[in-house]
Motif scaffolding. Structure first.
Motif, PDB file in Angstrom:
ATOM      1  N   ASN A   1       0.866  -1.186   0.000  1.00  0.00           N
ATOM      2  CA  ASN A   1       0.000   0.000   0.000  1.00  0.00           C
ATOM      3  C   ASN A   1       0.901   1.234   0.000  1.00  0.00           C
ATOM      4  N   ARG A   2       1.347   1.593  -1.190  1.00  0.00           N
ATOM      5  CA  ARG A   2       2.340   2.650  -1.318  1.00  0.00           C
ATOM      6  C   ARG A   2       1.835   3.989  -0.783  1.00  0.00           C
ATOM      7  N   LYS A   3       0.609   4.354  -1.135  1.00  0.00           N
ATOM      8  CA  LYS A   3       0.088   5.647  -0.699  1.00  0.00           C
ATOM      9  C   LYS A   3      -0.019   5.718   0.816  1.00  0.00           C
ATOM     10  N   ALA A   4      -0.467   4.637   1.431  1.00  0.00           N
ATOM     11  CA  ALA A   4      -0.600   4.637   2.886  1.00  0.00           C
ATOM     12  C   ALA A   4       0.757   4.753   3.562  1.00  0.00           C
ATOM     13  N   ASN A   5       1.777   4.098   3.015  1.00  0.00           N
ATOM     14  CA  ASN A   5       3.113   4.178   3.592  1.00  0.00           C
ATOM     15  C   ASN A   5       3.712   5.575   3.444  1.00  0.00           C
ATOM     16  N   VAL A   6       3.524   6.180   2.282  1.00  0.00           N
ATOM     17  CA  VAL A   6       3.984   7.564   2.106  1.00  0.00           C
ATOM     18  C   VAL A   6       3.229   8.481   3.062  1.00  0.00           C
ATOM     19  N   GLY A   7       1.927   8.231   3.221  1.00  0.00           N
ATOM     20  CA  GLY A   7       1.145   9.018   4.163  1.00  0.00           C
ATOM     21  C   GLY A   7       1.623   8.855   5.586  1.00  0.00           C
ATOM     22  N   LEU A   8       1.992   7.624   5.961  1.00  0.00           N
ATOM     23  CA  LEU A   8       2.516   7.369   7.299  1.00  0.00           C
ATOM     24  C   LEU A   8       3.804   8.152   7.542  1.00  0.00           C
ATOM     25  N   ILE A   9       4.721   8.101   6.586  1.00  0.00           N
ATOM     26  CA  ILE A   9       5.995   8.815   6.729  1.00  0.00           C
ATOM     27  C   ILE A   9       5.752  10.320   6.821  1.00  0.00           C
ATOM     28  N   ALA A  10       4.900  10.835   5.923  1.00  0.00           N
ATOM     29  CA  ALA A  10       4.607  12.274   5.939  1.00  0.00           C
ATOM     30  C   ALA A  10       3.939  12.672   7.250  1.00  0.00           C
ATOM     31  N   HIS A  11       3.021  11.865   7.718  1.00  0.00           N
ATOM     32  CA  HIS A  11       2.310  12.161   8.973  1.00  0.00           C
ATOM     33  C   HIS A  11       3.286  12.258  10.138  1.00  0.00           C
ATOM     34  N   GLU A  12       4.239  11.318  10.224  1.00  0.00           N
ATOM     35  CA  GLU A  12       5.172  11.315  11.349  1.00  0.00           C
ATOM     36  C   GLU A  12       6.140  12.490  11.290  1.00  0.00           C
ATOM     37  N   VAL A  13       6.566  12.866  10.076  1.00  0.00           N
ATOM     38  CA  VAL A  13       7.472  14.010   9.953  1.00  0.00           C
ATOM     39  C   VAL A  13       6.750  15.297  10.323  1.00  0.00           C
ATOM     40  N   VAL A  14       5.531  15.480   9.802  1.00  0.00           N
ATOM     41  CA  VAL A  14       4.766  16.684  10.127  1.00  0.00           C
ATOM     42  C   VAL A  14       4.448  16.726  11.616  1.00  0.00           C
ATOM     43  N   ARG A  15       4.078  15.570  12.191  1.00  0.00           N
ATOM     44  CA  ARG A  15       3.789  15.519  13.628  1.00  0.00           C
ATOM     45  C   ARG A  15       5.012  15.900  14.450  1.00  0.00           C
ATOM     46  N   MET A  16       6.178  15.464  13.993  1.00  0.00           N
ATOM     47  CA  MET A  16       7.401  15.757  14.728  1.00  0.00           C
ATOM     48  C   MET A  16       7.680  17.257  14.755  1.00  0.00           C
ATOM     49  N   PHE A  17       7.551  17.902  13.600  1.00  0.00           N
ATOM     50  CA  PHE A  17       7.822  19.340  13.548  1.00  0.00           C
ATOM     51  C   PHE A  17       6.756  20.140  14.272  1.00  0.00           C
ATOM     52  N   SER A  18       5.579  19.560  14.455  1.00  0.00           N
ATOM     53  CA  SER A  18       4.472  20.284  15.082  1.00  0.00           C
ATOM     54  C   SER A  18       4.461  20.174  16.603  1.00  0.00           C
ATOM     55  N   ARG A  19       5.359  19.395  17.174  1.00  0.00           N
ATOM     56  CA  ARG A  19       5.242  19.102  18.590  1.00  0.00           C
ATOM     57  C   ARG A  19       6.250  19.825  19.482  1.00  0.00           C
ATOM     58  N   ASP A  20       7.204  20.576  18.901  1.00  0.00           N
ATOM     59  CA  ASP A  20       8.148  21.310  19.746  1.00  0.00           C
ATOM     60  C   ASP A  20       8.298  22.734  19.227  1.00  0.00           C
ATOM     61  N   ASP A  21       8.792  23.615  20.076  1.00  0.00           N
ATOM     62  CA  ASP A  21       8.870  25.045  19.746  1.00  0.00           C
ATOM     63  C   ASP A  21       9.764  25.302  18.546  1.00  0.00           C
ATOM     64  N   SER A  22      10.883  24.595  18.464  1.00  0.00           N
ATOM     65  CA  SER A  22      11.792  24.804  17.333  1.00  0.00           C
ATOM     66  C   SER A  22      11.130  24.444  16.017  1.00  0.00           C
ATOM     67  N   GLY A  23      10.452  23.281  15.981  1.00  0.00           N
ATOM     68  CA  GLY A  23       9.773  22.874  14.759  1.00  0.00           C
ATOM     69  C   GLY A  23       8.660  23.820  14.374  1.00  0.00           C
ATOM     70  N   LEU A  24       7.897  24.280  15.361  1.00  0.00           N
ATOM     71  CA  LEU A  24       6.796  25.210  15.082  1.00  0.00           C
ATOM     72  C   LEU A  24       7.328  26.533  14.527  1.00  0.00           C
ATOM     73  N   ARG A  25       8.423  27.015  15.079  1.00  0.00           N
ATOM     74  CA  ARG A  25       9.008  28.265  14.556  1.00  0.00           C
ATOM     75  C   ARG A  25       9.437  28.090  13.108  1.00  0.00           C
ATOM     76  N   GLN A  26      10.036  26.953  12.796  1.00  0.00           N
ATOM     77  CA  GLN A  26      10.494  26.716  11.428  1.00  0.00           C
ATOM     78  C   GLN A  26       9.311  26.604  10.472  1.00  0.00           C
ATOM     79  N   ILE A  27       8.252  25.941  10.903  1.00  0.00           N
ATOM     80  CA  ILE A  27       7.064  25.820  10.057  1.00  0.00           C
ATOM     81  C   ILE A  27       6.460  27.188   9.774  1.00  0.00           C
TER      82      ILE A  27
END
Length: 234
Positions: free
Chosen positions: A162-188
Protein backbone atom coordinates in the motif's frame (compact mmCIF):
# COMPACT_ATOMS: atom_id res chain seq x y z
CA UNK A 1 31.44 46.16 -21.41
CA UNK A 2 31.53 47.96 -18.07
CA UNK A 3 29.57 46.16 -15.37
CA UNK A 4 27.37 48.34 -13.20
CA UNK A 5 26.80 47.50 -9.51
CA UNK A 6 23.21 46.50 -10.36
CA UNK A 7 24.22 44.20 -13.24
CA UNK A 8 22.36 40.88 -13.10
CA UNK A 9 19.53 42.26 -10.97
CA UNK A 10 16.89 41.86 -13.70
CA UNK A 11 15.15 38.53 -13.21
CA UNK A 12 12.37 36.54 -14.83
CA UNK A 13 9.92 35.44 -12.14
CA UNK A 14 7.63 32.43 -12.65
CA UNK A 15 4.05 33.05 -11.51
CA UNK A 16 1.31 30.60 -10.61
CA UNK A 17 -0.03 28.95 -13.73
CA UNK A 18 3.39 28.88 -15.39
CA UNK A 19 3.39 32.51 -16.59
CA UNK A 20 6.53 34.61 -16.23
CA UNK A 21 7.18 38.28 -15.65
CA UNK A 22 10.31 40.39 -15.76
CA UNK A 23 11.24 41.83 -12.37
CA UNK A 24 13.15 45.08 -12.93
CA UNK A 25 13.35 48.68 -11.77
CA UNK A 26 11.72 51.35 -13.99
CA UNK A 27 15.10 52.76 -14.99
CA UNK A 28 16.21 49.34 -16.22
CA UNK A 29 13.79 49.55 -19.15
CA UNK A 30 15.86 52.26 -20.81
CA UNK A 31 19.25 50.73 -19.99
CA UNK A 32 21.30 49.76 -23.02
CA UNK A 33 22.55 46.67 -21.20
CA UNK A 34 19.07 45.34 -20.45
CA UNK A 35 19.42 42.11 -22.46
CA UNK A 36 22.89 41.33 -21.16
CA UNK A 37 21.78 42.04 -17.63
CA UNK A 38 18.76 39.75 -17.98
CA UNK A 39 20.92 37.03 -19.52
CA UNK A 40 23.40 37.29 -16.63
CA UNK A 41 20.55 37.12 -14.14
CA UNK A 42 19.29 33.92 -15.77
CA UNK A 43 22.76 32.41 -15.57
CA UNK A 44 23.06 33.22 -11.87
CA UNK A 45 19.58 31.83 -11.18
CA UNK A 46 20.40 28.59 -13.02
CA UNK A 47 23.64 28.20 -11.05
CA UNK A 48 21.76 28.75 -7.78
CA UNK A 49 19.14 26.16 -8.80
CA UNK A 50 21.91 23.67 -9.53
CA UNK A 51 23.51 24.30 -6.13
CA UNK A 52 20.15 23.85 -4.37
CA UNK A 53 19.47 20.62 -6.26
CA UNK A 54 22.90 19.26 -5.33
CA UNK A 55 22.34 20.25 -1.73
CA UNK A 56 18.97 18.52 -1.73
CA UNK A 57 20.38 15.32 -3.23
CA UNK A 58 23.26 15.30 -0.73
CA UNK A 59 20.90 15.70 2.21
CA UNK A 60 18.63 12.93 0.89
CA UNK A 61 21.62 10.64 0.45
CA UNK A 62 22.70 11.39 4.04
CA UNK A 63 19.21 10.54 5.33
CA UNK A 64 19.07 7.26 3.37
CA UNK A 65 22.58 6.25 4.48
CA UNK A 66 21.92 6.88 8.18
CA UNK A 67 18.39 5.49 8.26
CA UNK A 68 17.60 1.84 8.97
CA UNK A 69 14.71 0.96 6.67
CA UNK A 70 14.92 -2.73 5.80
CA UNK A 71 11.94 -3.47 3.56
CA UNK A 72 12.27 -2.46 -0.08
CA UNK A 73 8.62 -1.41 -0.13
CA UNK A 74 9.02 1.09 2.69
CA UNK A 75 12.42 2.21 1.40
CA UNK A 76 11.01 3.22 -1.98
CA UNK A 77 8.17 5.06 -0.20
CA UNK A 78 10.73 6.95 1.90
CA UNK A 79 12.61 7.98 -1.25
CA UNK A 80 9.37 9.20 -2.87
CA UNK A 81 8.51 11.18 0.27
CA UNK A 82 11.94 12.83 0.42
CA UNK A 83 11.82 13.84 -3.26
CA UNK A 84 8.40 15.40 -2.83
CA UNK A 85 8.98 17.07 0.52
CA UNK A 86 12.19 18.78 -0.57
CA UNK A 87 10.24 20.38 -3.42
CA UNK A 88 7.61 21.65 -0.96
CA UNK A 89 7.77 24.61 1.45
CA UNK A 90 8.90 22.22 4.20
CA UNK A 91 12.08 21.60 2.22
CA UNK A 92 13.24 25.07 3.29
CA UNK A 93 13.39 24.02 6.95
CA UNK A 94 14.57 20.43 6.60
CA UNK A 95 18.12 21.64 5.95
CA UNK A 96 18.28 22.65 9.62
CA UNK A 97 17.33 19.15 10.70
CA UNK A 98 18.60 15.66 10.02
CA UNK A 99 15.54 13.39 9.92
CA UNK A 100 16.49 9.72 10.36
CA UNK A 101 14.08 6.82 9.99
CA UNK A 102 14.25 3.47 11.81
CA UNK A 103 11.97 0.60 10.88
CA UNK A 104 11.15 -1.67 13.83
CA UNK A 105 9.34 -5.03 13.48
CA UNK A 106 6.63 -4.29 16.02
CA UNK A 107 2.94 -3.69 15.45
CA UNK A 108 2.84 -0.42 17.36
CA UNK A 109 2.27 3.23 16.33
CA UNK A 110 5.29 5.20 15.10
CA UNK A 111 7.23 7.23 17.65
CA UNK A 112 8.99 10.52 16.80
CA UNK A 113 12.00 11.73 18.82
CA UNK A 114 13.93 15.01 18.57
CA UNK A 115 17.53 15.34 19.77
CA UNK A 116 19.38 18.70 19.83
CA UNK A 117 22.84 18.45 18.28
CA UNK A 118 25.96 20.38 19.11
CA UNK A 119 28.32 21.53 16.37
CA UNK A 120 30.86 18.97 17.58
CA UNK A 121 28.37 16.11 17.26
CA UNK A 122 27.41 17.20 13.78
CA UNK A 123 31.05 17.22 12.71
CA UNK A 124 31.17 13.51 13.50
CA UNK A 125 28.57 12.99 10.78
CA UNK A 126 30.07 15.34 8.23
CA UNK A 127 33.77 15.32 7.47
CA UNK A 128 35.42 18.33 5.87
CA UNK A 129 36.48 16.17 2.93
CA UNK A 130 33.13 15.00 1.62
CA UNK A 131 31.12 18.17 2.43
CA UNK A 132 27.92 16.17 2.12
CA UNK A 133 25.68 19.07 3.10
CA UNK A 134 27.16 21.54 0.65
CA UNK A 135 30.27 22.66 2.55
CA UNK A 136 28.44 24.47 5.35
CA UNK A 137 26.76 23.14 8.44
CA UNK A 138 22.96 23.13 8.33
CA UNK A 139 21.53 26.21 9.99
CA UNK A 140 24.86 28.03 9.75
CA UNK A 141 24.66 31.59 8.47
CA UNK A 142 27.72 33.79 8.85
CA UNK A 143 29.02 34.20 12.38
CA UNK A 144 25.69 33.20 14.01
CA UNK A 145 24.41 29.64 14.02
CA UNK A 146 20.85 28.43 14.33
CA UNK A 147 20.15 25.26 16.34
CA UNK A 148 20.43 21.99 14.46
CA UNK A 149 18.48 18.87 15.44
CA UNK A 150 18.52 15.16 14.76
CA UNK A 151 14.91 14.04 14.45
CA UNK A 152 14.30 10.30 14.73
CA UNK A 153 11.20 8.58 13.41
CA UNK A 154 10.81 5.00 14.70
CA UNK A 155 8.41 3.28 12.30
CA UNK A 156 6.79 0.32 14.06
CA UNK A 157 3.89 -0.14 11.67
CA UNK A 158 3.71 -0.08 7.88
CA UNK A 159 1.21 -1.23 5.27
CA UNK A 160 2.36 -4.01 2.91
CA UNK A 161 1.62 -3.38 -0.77
CA UNK A 162 0.00 0.00 0.00
CA UNK A 163 2.34 2.65 -1.32
CA UNK A 164 0.09 5.65 -0.70
CA UNK A 165 -0.60 4.64 2.89
CA UNK A 166 3.11 4.18 3.59
CA UNK A 167 3.98 7.56 2.11
CA UNK A 168 1.14 9.02 4.16
CA UNK A 169 2.52 7.37 7.30
CA UNK A 170 5.99 8.82 6.73
CA UNK A 171 4.61 12.27 5.94
CA UNK A 172 2.31 12.16 8.97
CA UNK A 173 5.17 11.31 11.35
CA UNK A 174 7.47 14.01 9.95
CA UNK A 175 4.77 16.68 10.13
CA UNK A 176 3.79 15.52 13.63
CA UNK A 177 7.40 15.76 14.73
CA UNK A 178 7.82 19.34 13.55
CA UNK A 179 4.47 20.28 15.08
CA UNK A 180 5.24 19.10 18.59
CA UNK A 181 8.15 21.31 19.75
CA UNK A 182 8.87 25.04 19.75
CA UNK A 183 11.79 24.80 17.33
CA UNK A 184 9.77 22.87 14.76
CA UNK A 185 6.80 25.21 15.08
CA UNK A 186 9.01 28.26 14.56
CA UNK A 187 10.49 26.72 11.43
CA UNK A 188 7.06 25.82 10.06
CA UNK A 189 5.70 29.33 10.64
CA UNK A 190 8.54 30.77 8.54
CA UNK A 191 7.17 28.92 5.52
CA UNK A 192 3.65 30.36 5.90
CA UNK A 193 2.11 33.62 4.76
CA UNK A 194 0.74 36.11 7.27
CA UNK A 195 -2.87 34.92 7.11
CA UNK A 196 -1.84 31.25 7.20
CA UNK A 197 0.45 31.93 10.16
CA UNK A 198 -2.39 33.43 12.17
CA UNK A 199 -4.66 30.52 11.29
CA UNK A 200 -1.95 28.02 12.22
CA UNK A 201 -1.48 29.59 15.66
CA UNK A 202 -5.14 28.97 16.48
CA UNK A 203 -5.00 25.26 15.64
CA UNK A 204 -4.34 22.41 18.03
CA UNK A 205 -2.25 19.34 17.13
CA UNK A 206 -5.22 17.41 15.74
CA UNK A 207 -5.93 20.23 13.28
CA UNK A 208 -2.35 21.17 12.40
CA UNK A 209 -1.19 17.81 11.12
CA UNK A 210 -3.89 17.17 8.46
CA UNK A 211 -3.86 20.88 7.50
CA UNK A 212 -0.10 20.83 6.89
CA UNK A 213 -0.22 17.51 5.06
CA UNK A 214 -2.85 18.89 2.70
CA UNK A 215 -0.89 22.11 2.20
CA UNK A 216 2.27 20.18 1.35
CA UNK A 217 0.55 17.87 -1.10
CA UNK A 218 -0.11 14.70 0.91
CA UNK A 219 -3.91 14.79 1.21
CA UNK A 220 -4.48 11.58 -0.79
CA UNK A 221 -1.76 9.78 1.16
CA UNK A 222 -3.30 10.90 4.47
CA UNK A 223 -6.68 9.45 3.44
CA UNK A 224 -5.02 6.21 2.29
CA UNK A 225 -3.26 5.91 5.66
CA UNK A 226 -6.50 6.50 7.54
CA UNK A 227 -8.31 3.85 5.50
CA UNK A 228 -5.46 1.38 6.06
CA UNK A 229 -5.50 2.03 9.81
CA UNK A 230 -9.27 1.58 9.98
CA UNK A 231 -8.87 -1.77 8.27
CA UNK A 232 -6.49 -2.90 11.03
CA UNK A 233 -8.94 -2.11 13.81
CA UNK A 234 -10.91 -5.07 15.21
Amino acid sequence: MERKPCFGSIREVTLKGGFTKTDAKPECRECEHFRDCLRDGKRLAEEEDQREELRKQNMMAKIIDLSAVFSNDLGSCLLEFLNRIYDSPLGMILFRNLVIFYELPEDEPSIPLTIPMSKETLELLQSEEDGALGGTLPGESGPSRNPFFIRLVLIKRSFPNNRKANVGLIAHEVVRMFSRDDSGLRQIRKTLGDSERELFKKMDDRQRIPWLMKRWGFQEELEAMRQALSGLQP
